[in-house]
Design a protein around this motif. Structure first.
Motif, PDB file in Angstrom:
ATOM      1  N   VAL A 257       0.842  -1.191   0.000  1.00  0.00           N
ATOM      2  CA  VAL A 257       0.000   0.000   0.000  1.00  0.00           C
ATOM      3  C   VAL A 257       0.877   1.240   0.000  1.00  0.00           C
ATOM      4  O   VAL A 257       1.954   1.251   0.586  1.00  0.00           O
ATOM      5  CB  VAL A 257      -0.947   0.005   1.225  1.00  0.00           C
ATOM      6  N   THR A 258       0.425   2.268  -0.713  1.00  0.00           N
ATOM      7  CA  THR A 258       1.117   3.554  -0.702  1.00  0.00           C
ATOM      8  C   THR A 258       0.549   4.394   0.428  1.00  0.00           C
ATOM      9  O   THR A 258      -0.659   4.635   0.493  1.00  0.00           O
ATOM     10  CB  THR A 258       0.933   4.286  -2.047  1.00  0.00           C
ATOM     11  N   VAL A 259       1.418   4.821   1.313  1.00  0.00           N
ATOM     12  CA  VAL A 259       0.986   5.556   2.502  1.00  0.00           C
ATOM     13  C   VAL A 259       0.435   6.923   2.097  1.00  0.00           C
ATOM     14  O   VAL A 259       1.084   7.668   1.360  1.00  0.00           O
ATOM     15  CB  VAL A 259       2.161   5.740   3.480  1.00  0.00           C
ATOM     16  N   PRO A 260      -0.766   7.277   2.562  1.00  0.00           N
ATOM     17  CA  PRO A 260      -1.311   8.606   2.251  1.00  0.00           C
ATOM     18  C   PRO A 260      -0.637   9.669   3.106  1.00  0.00           C
ATOM     19  O   PRO A 260       0.052   9.354   4.088  1.00  0.00           O
ATOM     20  CB  PRO A 260      -2.790   8.468   2.623  1.00  0.00           C
ATOM     21  N   ALA A 261      -0.816  10.922   2.750  1.00  0.00           N
ATOM     22  CA  ALA A 261      -0.258  12.026   3.535  1.00  0.00           C
ATOM     23  C   ALA A 261      -0.895  12.057   4.914  1.00  0.00           C
ATOM     24  O   ALA A 261      -2.086  11.743   5.075  1.00  0.00           O
ATOM     25  CB  ALA A 261      -0.474  13.347   2.815  1.00  0.00           C
ATOM     26  N   GLY A 262      -0.112  12.415   5.917  1.00  0.00           N
ATOM     27  CA  GLY A 262      -0.630  12.502   7.273  1.00  0.00           C
ATOM     28  C   GLY A 262      -1.059  13.914   7.625  1.00  0.00           C
ATOM     29  O   GLY A 262      -0.654  14.885   6.962  1.00  0.00           O
ATOM     30  N   ALA A 263      -1.847  14.037   8.664  1.00  0.00           N
ATOM     31  CA  ALA A 263      -2.315  15.353   9.103  1.00  0.00           C
ATOM     32  C   ALA A 263      -1.265  16.059   9.951  1.00  0.00           C
ATOM     33  O   ALA A 263      -1.162  17.290   9.926  1.00  0.00           O
ATOM     34  CB  ALA A 263      -3.614  15.195   9.894  1.00  0.00           C
ATOM     35  N   ALA A 264      -0.478  15.276  10.701  1.00  0.00           N
ATOM     36  CA  ALA A 264       0.547  15.846  11.573  1.00  0.00           C
ATOM     37  C   ALA A 264       1.570  14.774  11.880  1.00  0.00           C
ATOM     38  O   ALA A 264       1.286  13.571  11.781  1.00  0.00           O
ATOM     39  CB  ALA A 264      -0.080  16.373  12.859  1.00  0.00           C
ATOM     40  N   ALA A 265       2.769  15.213  12.251  1.00  0.00           N
ATOM     41  CA  ALA A 265       3.806  14.256  12.623  1.00  0.00           C
ATOM     42  C   ALA A 265       3.390  13.518  13.887  1.00  0.00           C
ATOM     43  O   ALA A 265       2.748  14.081  14.777  1.00  0.00           O
ATOM     44  CB  ALA A 265       5.125  14.983  12.841  1.00  0.00           C
ATOM     45  N   GLY A 266       3.746  12.234  13.956  1.00  0.00           N
ATOM     46  CA  GLY A 266       3.418  11.428  15.120  1.00  0.00           C
ATOM     47  C   GLY A 266       2.818  10.098  14.728  1.00  0.00           C
ATOM     48  O   GLY A 266       2.586   9.828  13.550  1.00  0.00           O
ATOM     49  N   PRO A 267       2.562   9.233  15.722  1.00  0.00           N
ATOM     50  CA  PRO A 267       2.038   7.896  15.432  1.00  0.00           C
ATOM     51  C   PRO A 267       0.547   7.907  15.133  1.00  0.00           C
ATOM     52  O   PRO A 267      -0.208   8.719  15.684  1.00  0.00           O
ATOM     53  CB  PRO A 267       2.329   7.127  16.728  1.00  0.00           C
ATOM     54  N   VAL A 268       0.119   7.001  14.242  1.00  0.00           N
ATOM     55  CA  VAL A 268      -1.304   6.793  13.960  1.00  0.00           C
ATOM     56  C   VAL A 268      -1.567   5.293  13.941  1.00  0.00           C
ATOM     57  O   VAL A 268      -0.665   4.495  13.696  1.00  0.00           O
ATOM     58  CB  VAL A 268      -1.739   7.411  12.610  1.00  0.00           C
ATOM     59  N   SER A 269      -2.797   4.902  14.210  1.00  0.00           N
ATOM     60  CA  SER A 269      -3.155   3.488  14.150  1.00  0.00           C
ATOM     61  C   SER A 269      -3.367   3.071  12.702  1.00  0.00           C
ATOM     62  O   SER A 269      -3.754   3.879  11.857  1.00  0.00           O
ATOM     63  CB  SER A 269      -4.424   3.220  14.964  1.00  0.00           C
ATOM     64  N   VAL A 270      -3.093   1.809  12.422  1.00  0.00           N
ATOM     65  CA  VAL A 270      -3.253   1.251  11.082  1.00  0.00           C
ATOM     66  C   VAL A 270      -4.247   0.093  11.153  1.00  0.00           C
ATOM     67  O   VAL A 270      -4.112  -0.794  12.006  1.00  0.00           O
ATOM     68  CB  VAL A 270      -1.914   0.746  10.513  1.00  0.00           C
ATOM     69  N   SER A 271      -5.251   0.105  10.293  1.00  0.00           N
ATOM     70  CA  SER A 271      -6.224  -0.989  10.249  1.00  0.00           C
ATOM     71  C   SER A 271      -6.405  -1.465   8.811  1.00  0.00           C
ATOM     72  O   SER A 271      -6.298  -0.680   7.872  1.00  0.00           O
ATOM     73  CB  SER A 271      -7.569  -0.553  10.831  1.00  0.00           C
ATOM     74  N   VAL A 272      -6.663  -2.750   8.672  1.00  0.00           N
ATOM     75  CA  VAL A 272      -6.905  -3.362   7.369  1.00  0.00           C
ATOM     76  C   VAL A 272      -8.336  -3.899   7.347  1.00  0.00           C
ATOM     77  O   VAL A 272      -8.761  -4.568   8.278  1.00  0.00           O
ATOM     78  CB  VAL A 272      -5.925  -4.514   7.098  1.00  0.00           C
ATOM     79  N   THR A 273      -9.069  -3.580   6.282  1.00  0.00           N
ATOM     80  CA  THR A 273     -10.442  -4.062   6.134  1.00  0.00           C
ATOM     81  C   THR A 273     -10.516  -5.075   5.000  1.00  0.00           C
ATOM     82  O   THR A 273     -10.016  -4.822   3.892  1.00  0.00           O
ATOM     83  CB  THR A 273     -11.406  -2.893   5.851  1.00  0.00           C
TER      84      THR A 273
END
Length: 248
Positions: free
Chosen positions: A130-146
């Motif tokens: 998967v190509t990572v989309p742009a983030g809203a801000a620096a820092g960690p985010v959760s990743v989920s797969v559907t």
């Protein structure tokens, strides 16, 4: 009598559409031996229903006052299990491709990064890209797969912004190297490398604004200092001066 989609979560809850003939007076839709819920007559040729829980492959039948239809197969799919991200951090701007490994990924339709959805490419049941989309801000985010089997969370990805160099202290040292230097700036906690005129220097991350660095040997004169992280790099042009020792 086609059914769409042909697969869904083992936990149930998949809305399916069944097409055929003489469906106007449908009074039941059965998945294996379990009745579906929310059965709705859309038209004489179409019925919708919500699948119950189940496992494996089951036959789906429609019943009307005129009888029961032939069964069509429906496949129950378990929720995906994610074991790892190939890369756990990257630039805030996104655009980098990463690999997610696990099980039950063959029906993956989306990957969510902190609320931003990307469409994956399925490599196999145990791998997707998967190509990572742009983030809203620096820092960690959760990743989920559907997938058709549901959504699974549990992994984290860290967006990293470009580093900046503020100050270098001291700003000079011997050509033999070995000078302990403190670099201050921003976004330094994800630093991958520090170089002095292209030569890698050993460093320690103190915090997001401070690095402790030991200068490598160099040539007398001004040297460019470059700090790099997964997002990019910043250069202090001529930020450190190598000083030749005395000779007799």
């Amino acid at each position: 009598m086609p059914i769409s989609p042909t697969q869904g979560s083992t936990g149930g809850g998949t809305l399916v559409t069944i097409t055929g003939t003489n469906l106007s007076n449908t009074n039941a839709v059965i998945f294996g031996n379990k009745p579906a819920t929310n059965v709705t007559n859309v038209s004489p040729t179409q019925v919708t229903a919500v699948a119950p829980s189940g496992t494996g492959t089951v036959g789906v039948t429609v019943s009307t006052p005129g009888g029961t239809s032939n069964p069509v197969p429906f496949f129950y799919v378990g929720a995906p299990f994610k074991s790892s991200l190939g890369t756990s951090s990257g630039p805030l701007a996104g655009g980098n491709a990463i690999t997610i490994t696990g099980t039950g990924l063959s029906t993956a339709t989306s990957v969510d990064f902190g609320g931003v959805t990307a469409t994956p490419t399925v490599n196999s049941d145990s791998s997707l890209s998967v190509t990572v989309p742009a983030g809203a801000a620096a820092g960690p985010v959760s990743v989920s797969v559907t997938t058709a089997g549901g959504t699974n969370n549990g992994l984290s990805y860290t967006y990293v912004d470009n580093p900046t160099i503020g100050t270098i202290s001291p700003t000079s040292g011997p050509t033999s190297g070995g000078t302990a230097v403190t670099i201050t700036g921003t976004n330094l906690d994800s630093t991958d490398s520090v170089t002095f005129d292209g030569v890698a220097a050993p460093f320690s991350v103190i915090n997001a604004t401070t690095l402790s660095v030991v200068t490598p040997p160099g040539t007398a004169g001004a040297a460019d200092v470059v700090v790099t992280n997964p997002s990019g790099s910043d250069t202090a042009v001529g930020g450190f001066s190598y000083v030749a020792g005395p000779g007799i």
